[in-house]
Scaffold this motif. Structure first.
Motif, PDB file in Angstrom:
ATOM      1  N   THR A 126      -6.253  11.113  -7.708  1.00  0.00           N
ATOM      2  CA  THR A 126      -6.913  10.178  -8.604  1.00  0.00           C
ATOM      3  C   THR A 126      -7.861   9.251  -7.838  1.00  0.00           C
ATOM      4  OG1 THR A 126      -4.876  10.168  -9.892  1.00  0.00           O
ATOM      5  CG2 THR A 126      -6.510   8.519 -10.467  1.00  0.00           C
ATOM      6  N   PHE A 127      -7.410   8.769  -6.706  1.00  0.00           N
ATOM      7  CA  PHE A 127      -8.187   7.777  -5.964  1.00  0.00           C
ATOM      8  C   PHE A 127      -9.147   8.429  -4.968  1.00  0.00           C
ATOM      9  CE2 PHE A 127      -8.312   4.664  -2.298  1.00  0.00           C
ATOM     10  CZ  PHE A 127      -9.199   3.792  -2.901  1.00  0.00           C
ATOM     11  N   ALA A 128      -8.656   9.424  -4.235  1.00  0.00           N
ATOM     12  CA  ALA A 128      -9.454   9.963  -3.132  1.00  0.00           C
ATOM     13  C   ALA A 128     -10.141  11.273  -3.489  1.00  0.00           C
ATOM     14  CB  ALA A 128      -8.569  10.151  -1.894  1.00  0.00           C
ATOM     15  N   GLY A 129      -9.774  11.879  -4.615  1.00  0.00           N
ATOM     16  CA  GLY A 129     -10.396  13.145  -4.985  1.00  0.00           C
ATOM     17  C   GLY A 129      -9.823  14.309  -4.206  1.00  0.00           C
ATOM     18  N   ASN A 130     -10.538  15.423  -4.254  1.00  0.00           N
ATOM     19  CA  ASN A 130     -10.029  16.649  -3.653  1.00  0.00           C
ATOM     20  C   ASN A 130     -11.167  17.378  -2.973  1.00  0.00           C
ATOM     21  OD1 ASN A 130      -8.297  19.084  -3.386  1.00  0.00           O
ATOM     22  ND2 ASN A 130      -9.773  19.901  -4.857  1.00  0.00           N
ATOM     23  N   LEU A 131     -11.212  17.341  -1.660  1.00  0.00           N
ATOM     24  CA  LEU A 131     -12.228  18.098  -0.927  1.00  0.00           C
ATOM     25  C   LEU A 131     -11.570  18.678   0.321  1.00  0.00           C
ATOM     26  CD1 LEU A 131     -15.305  18.710  -1.176  1.00  0.00           C
ATOM     27  CD2 LEU A 131     -15.623  17.013   0.617  1.00  0.00           C
ATOM     28  N   PRO A 132     -11.638  20.032   0.472  1.00  0.00           N
ATOM     29  CA  PRO A 132     -11.011  20.645   1.642  1.00  0.00           C
ATOM     30  C   PRO A 132     -11.508  19.991   2.925  1.00  0.00           C
ATOM     31  CG  PRO A 132     -11.709  22.345   0.102  1.00  0.00           C
ATOM     32  CD  PRO A 132     -12.237  21.030  -0.424  1.00  0.00           C
ATOM     33  N   GLY A 133     -10.576  19.670   3.809  1.00  0.00           N
ATOM     34  CA  GLY A 133     -10.940  19.105   5.100  1.00  0.00           C
ATOM     35  C   GLY A 133     -11.097  17.592   5.083  1.00  0.00           C
ATOM     36  N   THR A 134     -11.287  17.001   3.919  1.00  0.00           N
ATOM     37  CA  THR A 134     -11.482  15.552   3.853  1.00  0.00           C
ATOM     38  C   THR A 134     -10.338  14.859   3.113  1.00  0.00           C
ATOM     39  OG1 THR A 134     -13.861  15.923   3.807  1.00  0.00           O
ATOM     40  CG2 THR A 134     -13.100  13.737   3.215  1.00  0.00           C
ATOM     41  N   THR A 135     -10.037  15.343   1.916  1.00  0.00           N
ATOM     42  CA  THR A 135      -8.959  14.715   1.156  1.00  0.00           C
ATOM     43  C   THR A 135      -7.969  15.726   0.589  1.00  0.00           C
ATOM     44  OG1 THR A 135     -10.390  14.708  -0.785  1.00  0.00           O
ATOM     45  CG2 THR A 135     -10.292  12.676   0.478  1.00  0.00           C
ATOM     46  N   GLN A 136      -8.215  17.033   0.787  1.00  0.00           N
ATOM     47  CA  GLN A 136      -7.305  18.018   0.206  1.00  0.00           C
ATOM     48  C   GLN A 136      -6.087  18.225   1.103  1.00  0.00           C
ATOM     49  OE1 GLN A 136      -7.729  22.457  -0.102  1.00  0.00           O
ATOM     50  NE2 GLN A 136      -8.288  21.944  -2.203  1.00  0.00           N
ATOM     51  N   THR A 137      -5.029  17.454   0.843  1.00  0.00           N
ATOM     52  CA  THR A 137      -3.800  17.597   1.601  1.00  0.00           C
ATOM     53  C   THR A 137      -2.983  18.761   1.025  1.00  0.00           C
ATOM     54  OG1 THR A 137      -2.823  15.948   0.169  1.00  0.00           O
ATOM     55  CG2 THR A 137      -3.675  15.170   2.276  1.00  0.00           C
ATOM     56  N   LEU A 138      -1.856  19.083   1.673  1.00  0.00           N
ATOM     57  CA  LEU A 138      -1.059  20.248   1.238  1.00  0.00           C
ATOM     58  C   LEU A 138      -0.656  20.203  -0.234  1.00  0.00           C
ATOM     59  CD1 LEU A 138       1.293  21.103   4.242  1.00  0.00           C
ATOM     60  CD2 LEU A 138      -0.469  22.544   3.222  1.00  0.00           C
ATOM     61  N   PRO A 139      -0.128  19.066  -0.738  1.00  0.00           N
ATOM     62  CA  PRO A 139       0.267  19.073  -2.157  1.00  0.00           C
ATOM     63  C   PRO A 139      -0.904  19.357  -3.103  1.00  0.00           C
ATOM     64  CG  PRO A 139       1.220  17.196  -1.025  1.00  0.00           C
ATOM     65  CD  PRO A 139       0.246  17.814  -0.080  1.00  0.00           C
ATOM     66  N   LEU A 140      -2.094  18.857  -2.767  1.00  0.00           N
ATOM     67  CA  LEU A 140      -3.260  19.123  -3.601  1.00  0.00           C
ATOM     68  C   LEU A 140      -3.611  20.606  -3.553  1.00  0.00           C
ATOM     69  CD1 LEU A 140      -3.404  16.022  -3.380  1.00  0.00           C
ATOM     70  CD2 LEU A 140      -5.874  16.215  -3.298  1.00  0.00           C
ATOM     71  N   GLN A 141      -3.481  21.178  -2.354  1.00  0.00           N
ATOM     72  CA  GLN A 141      -3.794  22.600  -2.231  1.00  0.00           C
ATOM     73  C   GLN A 141      -2.792  23.451  -3.019  1.00  0.00           C
ATOM     74  OE1 GLN A 141      -3.597  24.534   1.586  1.00  0.00           O
ATOM     75  NE2 GLN A 141      -5.680  25.293   1.342  1.00  0.00           N
ATOM     76  N   VAL A 142      -1.532  23.037  -3.002  1.00  0.00           N
ATOM     77  CA  VAL A 142      -0.515  23.753  -3.780  1.00  0.00           C
ATOM     78  C   VAL A 142      -0.915  23.775  -5.253  1.00  0.00           C
ATOM     79  CG1 VAL A 142       1.861  23.655  -4.642  1.00  0.00           C
ATOM     80  CG2 VAL A 142       1.408  23.251  -2.229  1.00  0.00           C
ATOM     81  N   TYR A 143      -1.320  22.605  -5.749  1.00  0.00           N
ATOM     82  CA  TYR A 143      -1.673  22.474  -7.165  1.00  0.00           C
ATOM     83  C   TYR A 143      -2.849  23.372  -7.532  1.00  0.00           C
ATOM     84  CZ  TYR A 143      -2.959  20.244 -11.566  1.00  0.00           C
ATOM     85  OH  TYR A 143      -3.263  20.002 -12.868  1.00  0.00           O
ATOM     86  N   LEU A 144      -3.870  23.397  -6.674  1.00  0.00           N
ATOM     87  CA  LEU A 144      -5.051  24.190  -7.007  1.00  0.00           C
ATOM     88  C   LEU A 144      -4.795  25.681  -6.823  1.00  0.00           C
ATOM     89  CD1 LEU A 144      -7.626  21.684  -5.736  1.00  0.00           C
ATOM     90  CD2 LEU A 144      -7.745  22.815  -7.947  1.00  0.00           C
ATOM     91  N   LEU A 145      -3.983  26.013  -5.809  1.00  0.00           N
ATOM     92  CA  LEU A 145      -3.647  27.433  -5.593  1.00  0.00           C
ATOM     93  C   LEU A 145      -2.915  28.001  -6.804  1.00  0.00           C
ATOM     94  CD1 LEU A 145      -2.426  27.888  -1.900  1.00  0.00           C
ATOM     95  CD2 LEU A 145      -4.371  28.982  -3.023  1.00  0.00           C
ATOM     96  N   LEU A 146      -2.132  27.153  -7.452  1.00  0.00           N
ATOM     97  CA  LEU A 146      -1.334  27.601  -8.585  1.00  0.00           C
ATOM     98  C   LEU A 146      -2.221  28.139  -9.712  1.00  0.00           C
ATOM     99  CD1 LEU A 146       1.633  27.787  -9.232  1.00  0.00           C
ATOM    100  CD2 LEU A 146       1.531  25.535 -10.259  1.00  0.00           C
TER     101      LEU A 146
END
Lengths: 254, 264
Positions: B207-227
């Motif tokens: 919500t706050f930092a967004g989602n960008l690989p390498g910058t803000t995409q941490t493991l939990p965010l990647q799990v969510y998008l991979l799903l």
């Protein structure tokens, strides 16, 4: 204590049963309840349309279940009982082809396209696709894993614009909120999302030649217990009153 | 002590509770793509998210320690007005829905947030940056450290600190040489829980930092998008995070929970 608990449980189930009966045997005339599975992007407009349809059709009520198109397809394949289906793309409708067709082929009832949105006043001065490639622009897109993100990539690729987004949001609504909050300078969202935001964003259309158009097909499901009413609903979606609501919500006519 | 028989009316729901908690985790373990696990976990996109997760959670832990230890000490030792209020403030991020925490962070530290103009004037822009992900993680993680440490500090007899003071030690020296060593188990446990919470942070980050690989995409965010289109990949990453969480709990046994004892 035990008996009191049992009593509560009995009272509770009685309430549920009564509530269940009430919807079926309301008044003298039997009411037909249609269950329509619809794409999440239709939530606002279909809630309105459903009320209008009920006003125009005595004895029929419409209950919607909104979810992502892929989820809806999965629900149908798992045998969820429903009368009609409206998806946000033709591919998903194709995927459940075996479950439709007995009561008419799927018909496109609306179209949706991507637009550029900016915070009010457009502080970064972006008005077209080329502008999205500018250095230092805080551009927010939907993630390539979701349809809006794929469409966005396709559009930018075709226009030959190289962009460096600051975020790839998990869904298109999150893109809209980042623009509404002015955290982002610009974003790509569906025309319907932009319409839902009203004055909270500035909207710049993408020319049809550069755009990707998403089609919304509707179909009666083979498993329906109310084929006539369901077909009437699907046909009604193409009628003038329904199309007016869809256009107000930002959809384009089929 | 007489061993009481367990009544069936308690045993059955309790067994149900265990099954309820266990089945989803078993689902991850049994459905994980074991044969392709090594390949999936060494995929460059995964290692990048892992690296980012470690960086973000590491910084969040550091911030939590630097700010949280003094706050815990303040709550346990100092006479400050409105202490219950401060304590509620510390607890809030623990009970808030993480997305609400994200909205709060946007309205506080976002570009148009309360401190947005001030942050911009010193050249800081948190949303969509790794620093923003750190802020989100620290916001939800620090309470775990503060609460855990405050409880321990409150249980330490001030006599030890007073004794050190009579020997001429200053307050910081006392904190470092007397108080913190005595509270070490709670400090370690609090730090581990805070770190685990930071590592698992999802809602506030996206919500706050967004989602960008390498910058803000941490493991939990990647799990969510991979799903969205690679459930097996998402399950593999979930297994990794589950293993990390289980390791932390195992390491904390006997520190955090007295049962089982002698963990050190």
């Amino acid at each position: 204590m035990k008996t009191r608990l049992l009593g509560c449980a009995a009272a509770l189930s009685a309430t549920v049963l009564l509530a269940g009966c009430a919807t079926d045997g309301d008044g003298d005339r039997a009411t037909t309840e249609l269950t329509v599975l619809a794409a999440a992007s239709l939530t606002d407009v279909f809630t309105e349309a459903g009320a209008l349809f009920e006003d125009e059709h005595d004895g029929v009520t419409v209950r919607f279940s909104f979810a992502g198109s892929q989820e809806l397809a999965a629900q149908i394949n798992q045998g969820a009982p429903a009368d009609a289906l409206v998806t946000a793309d033709t591919a998903t409708m194709e995927a459940v082809r075996a479950e439709t067709g007995d009561h008419g082929a799927p018909a496109v009832i609306a179209r949706n396209a991507l637009v550029i949105v900016t915070p009010p006043g457009n502080p970064a001065g972006v008005t077209d696709l080329a502008g999205l490639g500018r250095d230092g622009l805080r551009l927010v897109l939907a993630a390539p894993e979701v349809p809006a993100g794929r469409y966005g990539e396709e559009i930018l690729d075709r226009a030959g614009v190289t962009v460096t987004p600051v975020s790839q949001e998990p869904n298109v609504r999150a893109v809209l909120s980042k623009v509404r909050l002015a955290e982002a300078d610009a974003g790509l969202v569906y025309a319907t999302d932009a319409a839902s935001a009203g004055d909270a964003v500035d909207t710049f259309p993408i020319p049809a030649g550069q755009n990707v158009v998403a089609e919304y097909p509707a179909a009666v499901l083979n498993s329906t217990a109310h084929p006539d009413e369901a077909a009437a609903f699907v046909a009604w979606l193409g009628s003038a009153p329904a199309q007016e609501l869809l256009t107000d919500a930002g959809f384009a006519a089929p | 002590m007489k061993r009481r028989t367990v009544p069936l009316t308690l045993l059955l729901p309790a067994a149900g509770a265990i099954a309820f908690l266990l089945v989803p985790l078993l689902g991850i373990v049994t459905r994980a793509p074991w044969s392709s696990l090594a390949g999936r976990l060494t995929d460059p996109a995964v290692t990048e998210a892992l690296r980012l997760s470690l960086v973000v959670s590491g910084w969040a832990l550091l911030i939590s320690l630097l700010l949280g230890i003094p706050l815990a000490w303040l709550l346990a030792r100092a006479r400050v007005p409105g202490k219950p209020l401060i304590r509620s403030l510390v607890l809030l991020p623990m009970v808030l829905p993480p997305t609400v925490a994200g909205v709060a962070l946007l309205q506080g530290f976002g570009r148009r947030g309360l401190l947005g103009d001030w942050l911009a004037s010193v050249g800081v822009s948190l949303p969509f940056s790794t620093a923003g992900a750190v802020v989100a993680a620290a916001f939800v993680a620090m309470p775990f450290l503060v609460i855990s440490l405050e409880g321990a500090l409150a249980g330490i007899d001030p006599l030890y600190e007073e004794a050190a003071a009579t020997m001429g030690a200053g307050p910081l020296r006392i904190l470092w040489l007397v108080t913190l060593p005595m509270a070490r188990p709670a400090l370690v446990a609090g730090a581990a829980l805070a770190w685990a919470r930071a590592l698992g942070e999802f809602g506030a980050t996206i919500t706050f930092a967004g989602n960008l690989p390498g910058t803000t995409q941490t493991l939990p965010l990647q799990v969510y998008l991979l799903l969205q289109n690679d459930p097996a990949g998402a399950t593999a990453l979930s297994l990794l995070l589950l293993a990390v969480a289980a390791t932390i709990l195992t390491a904390l046994r006997g520190r955090w929970l007295p049962v089982g004892g002698g963990g050190r």
